[in-house]
Design a protein around this motif. Structure first.
Motif, short mmCIF file in Angstrom:
data_model
loop_
_atom_site.label_atom_id
_atom_site.label_comp_id
_atom_site.label_asym_id
_atom_site.label_seq_id
_atom_site.Cartn_x
_atom_site.Cartn_y
_atom_site.Cartn_z
N VAL B 233 -110.49 37.49 -8.53
CA VAL B 233 -109.84 38.04 -7.51
C VAL B 233 -110.42 39.55 -7.14
N LEU B 234 -110.36 40.30 -8.32
CA LEU B 234 -110.61 41.61 -8.25
C LEU B 234 -112.28 41.59 -7.84
N GLN B 235 -113.02 40.83 -8.47
CA GLN B 235 -114.32 40.52 -8.16
C GLN B 235 -114.64 40.61 -6.68
N GLN B 236 -113.82 39.53 -6.16
CA GLN B 236 -114.08 38.96 -4.75
C GLN B 236 -113.66 40.20 -3.76
N TYR B 237 -112.78 40.96 -3.97
CA TYR B 237 -112.30 41.98 -3.03
C TYR B 237 -112.61 43.27 -3.54
N GLN B 238 -113.70 43.52 -4.27
CA GLN B 238 -113.99 44.81 -4.65
C GLN B 238 -114.42 45.81 -3.50
N HIS B 239 -114.84 45.24 -2.61
CA HIS B 239 -115.37 46.18 -1.39
C HIS B 239 -113.94 46.86 -0.97
N LEU B 240 -112.93 46.72 -1.13
CA LEU B 240 -111.57 47.12 -0.66
C LEU B 240 -111.30 48.27 -1.64
N PRO B 241 -111.13 49.59 -1.16
CA PRO B 241 -110.92 50.48 -2.10
C PRO B 241 -110.02 50.47 -3.09
N SER B 242 -108.75 49.97 -2.43
CA SER B 242 -107.43 49.91 -3.40
C SER B 242 -107.87 49.02 -4.39
N PHE B 243 -108.32 47.64 -4.30
CA PHE B 243 -108.65 46.78 -5.17
C PHE B 243 -109.80 47.22 -6.29
N ARG B 244 -110.76 48.21 -5.81
CA ARG B 244 -111.79 48.84 -6.56
C ARG B 244 -110.98 49.27 -7.67
N ALA B 245 -109.96 50.26 -7.22
CA ALA B 245 -109.29 51.18 -8.23
C ALA B 245 -108.65 50.60 -9.04
N ILE B 246 -108.17 49.44 -8.77
CA ILE B 246 -107.50 48.44 -9.69
C ILE B 246 -108.38 47.93 -10.58
N GLN B 247 -109.48 47.30 -10.01
CA GLN B 247 -110.35 46.77 -11.09
C GLN B 247 -110.88 47.80 -11.95
N ASP B 248 -111.12 49.09 -11.36
CA ASP B 248 -111.70 49.95 -12.36
C ASP B 248 -110.55 50.36 -13.37
N ASP B 249 -109.59 50.48 -13.14
CA ASP B 249 -108.49 50.64 -14.04
C ASP B 249 -108.52 49.43 -15.45
N CYS B 250 -108.79 48.42 -14.78
CA CYS B 250 -108.49 47.17 -15.31
C CYS B 250 -109.83 47.30 -16.42
N GLN B 251 -111.07 47.67 -15.73
CA GLN B 251 -112.11 47.50 -16.62
C GLN B 251 -111.81 48.63 -17.70
N VAL B 252 -111.35 49.63 -17.36
CA VAL B 252 -111.28 50.66 -18.76
C VAL B 252 -110.40 50.10 -19.75
N ILE B 253 -109.28 49.67 -19.08
CA ILE B 253 -108.25 49.01 -20.26
C ILE B 253 -108.86 47.88 -21.01
N THR B 254 -109.51 47.30 -20.14
CA THR B 254 -110.05 46.00 -20.83
C THR B 254 -111.24 46.33 -22.20
N ALA B 255 -112.03 47.41 -21.78
CA ALA B 255 -112.73 47.99 -22.63
C ALA B 255 -112.21 48.53 -23.66
N ARG B 256 -110.83 49.09 -23.73
CA ARG B 256 -110.22 49.64 -24.65
C ARG B 256 -109.75 48.36 -25.86
N LEU B 257 -109.41 47.41 -24.71
CA LEU B 257 -108.95 46.10 -25.47
C LEU B 257 -110.24 45.55 -26.37
N ALA B 258 -111.14 45.57 -25.64
CA ALA B 258 -112.23 44.86 -26.40
C ALA B 258 -112.67 45.76 -27.69
#
Lengths: 365, 806
Positions: B233-258
């Motif tokens: 979903v995030l991938q699909q709606y990344q052009h919306l700023p709010s989603f982009r923000a979430i996605q970024d957050d998620c990526q950060v967390i995911t990176a930490r997770l990894a």
């Protein structure tokens, strides 16, 4: 040793007080046997050998019985001239009249007792004789016209027990400087210059060694035979093992003789009353048969095809002669005809045989 | 009529009967007026009808319904139904019938048939009347029923009409209600959609915090699942700023997770399953599989190498190695188990990698496996010297069994094959070891026998007899063979995992056990035995003759029974079932027999030689010329007879008596004394003169012509007489040859005469053909006489007296 014709044999062990020597002439072409009897008045003959240089001279070992003691002596003799010439105008007469040998000299054995064997130097001028007396090996020099024998040198066997030489041969190789002797189960080689032992084959046979002979064409090869019914072939450079062993006889083998020119032919006589002629190709000087000379250019192709058809020969027994009824004590080859040999047995029967014709051609061609 | 019949409750047979009659009548009526009645009807009427008639009526019914009468009633041969002259037939034609009657019958018969027919018609009429009367009531009640039903149906029709109108009204109402509610329904649906969307959005907005929380709690699996769900979903709606923000957050967390996952993965202490889980999660996070795979294998390698090191430490030279079973157990559970886990996890995780991944794993397994095998082989090599087969087999079994799992998992790595190979090699080495053991046992037996033969004479009492020794040797060898077979048999036991491999089913049994072990042993036994014949010490000192004799008997026993027994035993235990050529029993037997023969011949030679030496010394050392007049038999001759007797006893212990040549009537003891008197004397004494030696020679020659040649060293047969004959032949021939080399005085000759007579007296009973002893001794005396310058033989009577005295 009588090179003109016929063969000569050592006298048999004839149990007579006075020995006789029978000169047998065998006329090959006419198949006639002539016999001349020479009286040997000194005693019964146990061993006889002819001089290689003078065909009228021979040496014997004989038993002299005196004062209920038997002593074996040795002497050199000359035959009457008319026999020596080899012309027999009237064979019938000569066989009836016994002639006497002329004594040349005694081999003095006062120091040493029984002479077992006398051997002439094979290639020399008939001046050197070796005699074997008990445990001594004596080298004699014959003076001019063999009138006197001087002891040149001697050697003796050391060791415990009563050691006695039984037999000896003079090697025709190495400029005649080697002599081989047999005592009990041991074969020994001697250098006549220093009279020292060269080699020694201990336990060459399981029992007494009766006789030995040198290969006339291969300088290190030696055949021996003995009471263990075996004939063994030795390479004197490696004495730990025999090169070859034959076990064809069923009793003591008394005599072994190489053919003088074709050394694959070996003759043995045994007290099982058999004479066996063996073909020892693999250890002969002609292991691949007779070599064809290249100069027969015209026949070359024929030879080629022949050679191809020739298979490498195998060692085998050529023939077993069973004509004798009693133990055979002496066998020898004719010195004149290489295809002729004679054997003599206890009962006084002398048999003259030829090498089978097929084999003769096989060797020659 | 049909409804009536259907409604009748029980159409019993009597009820149906009238129908049949009616049917028949109808048929008759349809055929038109007929002048006569049916001839077959019985006059008694329906009351007294016979079963036959009933069947007939039945048949008519059937006929009417088109059934063939024969098949139903089974009437053997009814009249042809198509016959037009048959009164009861369906095709009855009155004209034809009448014609037939008129033509065929005389007048009287016509009259008869006419009356008959009239009577029948009458009977039928009355029958019909009766039927109608009987069934009248039933007809009436049927008519009533039908009328009542007609009324009822009419009432029902009215009610159905009313129901139809009501239904129409209901349908109408329902349609109106639906139309009214349509609008609201749509709004509700829309609201529900919005609600779901809002919940999803809420999940998305909460995702970062949730992820953080999960990571904090260590619930990595949960986190990865969340991430996976939101990713698309995030991938699909990344052009919306709010989603982009979430996605970024998620990526950060995911990176930490990894990061954390990798950390855990690298630490590696947590065992294979957890590692596998880590890898699985990382893969789900989209980490590069290639790299992970490398890393995974590297970790696995570390662990497995640890196992190998500990195995190697066990193997180490200094501490006493634990027993091999323990070792393979350890290796199996540690290394092989680990390898299995790794392989299974790998295949599960990196299945997507395709053949390249599989190849990598195979290479990995191959490399480590080969190191493992090297260790195992070193351990097994230490075991080679040991004697306990069962332990070894069990260890091998475990080893092999353990490796089957990874073998199945990783067919490409060839682990199972390599394991099988190792097992085979060990099995082969074991066979070699057992063969060595058997040989050593055989040699040990021989040493024992030698000792037993050398020892016993000390205390004067007899040691164990030869027969006993032989039995001991045979049984000990046999038990050794059996023990070896049993030990080797463990390799092919059913419960052992590798026993069904083709090698163990075929080659091991035939080439290994049968050929290598058993046949090899028997051959080597023969060779060892034969080597006693060829030993350089032919003088007889090396091997005691009794040993030769014993071995010869042993080989002979093998030839007759033992070999075939052992081979049968082997074949039974190891069902040899492949096509490799095997040595047949007969070949082995022939070898054993040949060995036995050679040994026995050698025995004869050795013993003959011993006696020969004695005789020879006695002849050679004596001074025969100056000997005194013989007073008694020389001690040597007594010794010879004694020794011969001893040999006879010795051989008799092991060999059968054998066949003697039938004795001629004159071969009694008495004749031997005659031998030395008349014949001998007549032969040499009077005729001998030095001038005529040929006469004696001639005589002896003539005699020899009639005697057979004596083969002195001839092969012997397996019996006592033959052996003794051989020995005596050799001895006497030696005596003869020695005598010929000597010169005898008068008394010397007489001594020989005495000695020979003595030998004659005692030796004849040992040989197969006494003529032989006779001949040879004859020859000895004759030779001695020839060698004597003064041959005066002794009086035979004196000779006898001396011999009997001594």
């Amino acid at each position: 040793m009588w090179p003109h014709r016929g063969i000569s044999l050592q006298a048999p062990i004839l149990p007579e007080k006075e020995g006789e020597i029978h000169i047998i002439d065998f006329d090959d072409e006419n198949n006639i046997i002539n016999k001349n009897v020479l009286l040997h008045q000194a005693g019964e003959i146990w061993h006889i050998s002819a001089s290689p240089a003078d065909r009228g001279v021979l040496a014997t070992c004989y038993n002299r019985t005196s004062d209920s003691k038997v002593l074996t002596c040795a002497a050199v003799w000359r035959m009457p001239k008319e026999l020596e010439s080899g012309s027999h105008e009237s064979p019938d007469d000569s066989s009836s009249t016994a002639q006497t040998l002329e004594l040349l000299c005694h081999l003095d054995n006062t120091a040493h007792s029984n002479m077992a064997c006398v051997v002439w130097e094979p290639m020399g001028d008939g001046k050197k004789i070796i005699s074997l007396a008990d445990n001594h090996i004596l080298l004699w020099d014959l003076q001019e016209s063999s009138s006197q024998a001087v002891l040149a040198s001697s050697a003796s066997l050391g060791g415990k027990g009563q050691l006695k030489f039984t037999s000896g041969r003079w090697s025709p190789h190495h400029n005649c400087t080697q002599v081989a002797t047999a005592n009990d189960t041991t074969l020994r080689g001697w250098d006549t210059r220093s009279m020292s032992q060269i080699y020694c084959i201990e336990n060459a046979h399981g029992q007494l060694v009766r006789d030995l002979d040198f290969n006339p064409n291969k300088q290190y090869y030696l055949a021996s035979c003995g009471d263990d019914c075996k004939v063994k072939f030795w390479d004197t450079r490696n004495v730990t093992e025999p090169v070859k062993t034959l076990e064809e006889h069923s009793h003591w083998v008394w005599n072994v003789r190489y053919n003088h020119s074709h050394d694959q032919l070996v003759l043995t006589g045994s007290s099982d009353s058999r004479v066996i002629l063996s073909n020892m190709v693999s250890i002969s000087s002609e292991p691949f048969g007779h070599l064809v000379d290249d100069d027969d250019i015209s026949d070359q192709e024929d030879h080629r095809s022949e050679e191809k058809s020739k298979e490498p020969l195998q060692d085998n027994v050529i023939a077993t002669y069973e004509e004798h009824e009693d133990s055979v004590y002496a066998v020898d080859w004719s010195s004149a005809d290489p295809w002729l040999f004679a054997s003599l047995s206890y009962d006084g029967r002398l048999v003259i045989n030829r090498v089978p014709r097929a084999l003769k051609y096989h060797i020659l061609l | 009529m049909a409804p009536g019949s259907a409604s009748s409750p029980s159409p019993s047979f009597p009820a149906s009967r009238p129908w049949a009659a009616v049917g028949a009548m109808a048929a008759a009526a349809a055929a038109g007026p007929s002048p006569g009645s049916r001839p077959g009807d019985s006059p008694e009427g329906p009351e007294g009808e016979a079963p036959e008639r009933r069947r007939k009526a039945h048949g008519m019914l059937k006929l009417y319904y088109g059934l063939s009468e024969g098949e139903a009633a089974g009437r053997p041969a009814g009249p042809d139904p198509l016959d037009p002259t048959d009164l009861n037939g369906a095709h009855f034609d009155p004209e034809v019938y009448l014609d037939k009657l008129r033509r065929e019958c005389p007048l009287a018969q016509l009259m008869d048939s006419e009356t008959d027919m009239v009577r029948q018609i009458r009977a039928l009429d009355s029958d019909m009347q009766t039927l109608v009367y009987e069934n009248y009531n039933k007809f009436i009640s049927a008519t009533d029923t039908i009328r009542k039903m007609k009324n009822d149906f009419r009432k029902m029709e009215d009610e159905m009409d009313r129901l139809a109108t009501n239904m129409a009204v209901i349908t109408d109402f329902s349609a109106r209600i639906s139309a009214t509610l349509q609008d609201r329904h749509e709004r509700i649906t829309k609201l529900a959609g919005v609600h779901a969307l809002l919940r999803k959005l809420q999940f998305l907005f909460e995702l970062p915090s949730r992820l953080t929380k999960c990571v904090e709690l260590g619930a990595y699996g949960q986190a990865v699942r969340y991430q996976g769900r939101a990713q698309a979903v995030l991938q699909q709606y990344q052009h919306l700023p709010s989603f982009r923000a979430i996605q970024d957050d998620c990526q950060v967390i995911t990176a930490r997770l990894a990061q954390q996952l990798r950390q855990r993965f690298r630490e590696g202490g947590s065992g294979a399953p957890e590692q596998a889980e880590c890898v699985e999660l990382l893969l789900a996070l989209g980490e590069p599989a290639e790299e992970l795979c490398e890393e995974f294998l590297a970790h696995a390698r570390g662990r497995l190498e640890e196992e190998l090191r500990s195995l190697e430490a066990e193997l180490g030279p200094s501490p006493p190695a634990p027993d091999v079973l323990e070792f393979t157990d350890h290796g199996g559970s540690g290394f092989v188990g680990g390898l299995c886990q790794v392989a299974a996890a790998y295949q599960e995780l990196f299945a997507a990698q395709g053949p390249a991944g599989a190849e990598r794993l195979a290479a990995f397994a191959r490399e480590l496996g080969s190191r493992y095998f090297a260790l195992v082989e070193r351990r097994l090599a230490q075991e080679q010297g040991g004697g306990d087969n069962s332990l070894l087999v069990r260890a091998l079994d475990r080893f092999h069994r353990r490796l089957r799992a990874p073998g199945a998992l990783l067919a490409a790595a060839g682990l199972a094959e390599a394991a099988t190979e190792i097992v085979e090699r060990v099995a082969r080495e074991r066979l070699g070891h057992h063969l060595q053991g058997l040989r050593a046992a055989f040699l040990g037996c021989l040493t024992d026998v030698r000792q037993a033969l050398a020892a016993p004479r000390v205390a004067g009492k007899e040691g164990p007899g030869l027969a006993e020794l032989l039995a001991n040797v045979a049984s000990s060898i046999l038990s050794h063979i059996k023990a070896s077979l049993a030990a080797v048999h463990l390799f092919t036991a059913k419960e052992v995992s590798f026993s069904n491999k083709p090698y163990f089913r075929g080659e091991f049994c035939s080439q290994g056990v049968r050929e290598g072990l058993i046949v090899g042993f028997i051959r080597s036994m023969c060779q060892t035995a034969q080597s006693f014949c060829d030993s350089p010490g032919e003088k007889g000192g090396a091997t005691p003759p009794a040993l030769l004799l014993l071995l010869s008997r042993l080989c002979l026993d093998y030839e007759t029974a033992t070999i075939s027994y052992i081979l049968t035993l082997t074949d039974e235990q190891f069902l040899v079932q492949d096509q490799f050529p095997v040595t047949p029993v007969s070949t082995l037997c022939a070898e054993a027999r040949e060995t036995a023969r050679r040994l026995l011949t050698h025995y004869v030679k050795v013993q003959g030689l011993v006696i020969s030496q004695m005789l020879r010394k006695s002849v050679e050392t004596r001074d025969w010329l100056s000997t005194l007049e013989p007073r008694n038999v020389r001690a040597v001759m007594k010794r010879v007879v004694e020794d011969t007797t001893a040999i006879d006893v010795q051989v008799g212990l092991l060999y059968e008596e054998g066949v003697r040549k039938a004795q001629s009537s004159d071969s009694s003891k008495r004749t031997f004394s005659v031998y030395s008197s008349s014949r001998q004397q007549g032969r040499y004494a009077p005729s001998y003169t030095p001038s005529a030696p040929m006469d004696t020679n001639l005589l002896s020659n003539i005699q020899k012509l009639f005697s057979e040649r004596i083969d002195v060293f001839s092969p012997v047969e397996f019996n006592k007489v033959s052996v003794l004959t051989g020995i005596i032949k050799i001895s006497l021939k030696t005596l003869l040859e020695c005598v010929r080399l000597r010169t005898f005085g008068r008394f010397g000759l007489q001594q020989v005469q005495v000695d020979c007579h003595f030998l004659q007296l005692y030796l004849w009973r040992f040989v197969a053909d006494e003529e032989l002893v006779h001949l040879l001794l004859d020859e000895v005396v004759a030779s001695a006489a020839l060698r004597c310058p003064d041959p005066v033989p002794m009086e035979p009577s004196v000779v006898e007296v001396i011999c009997e005295r001594g």
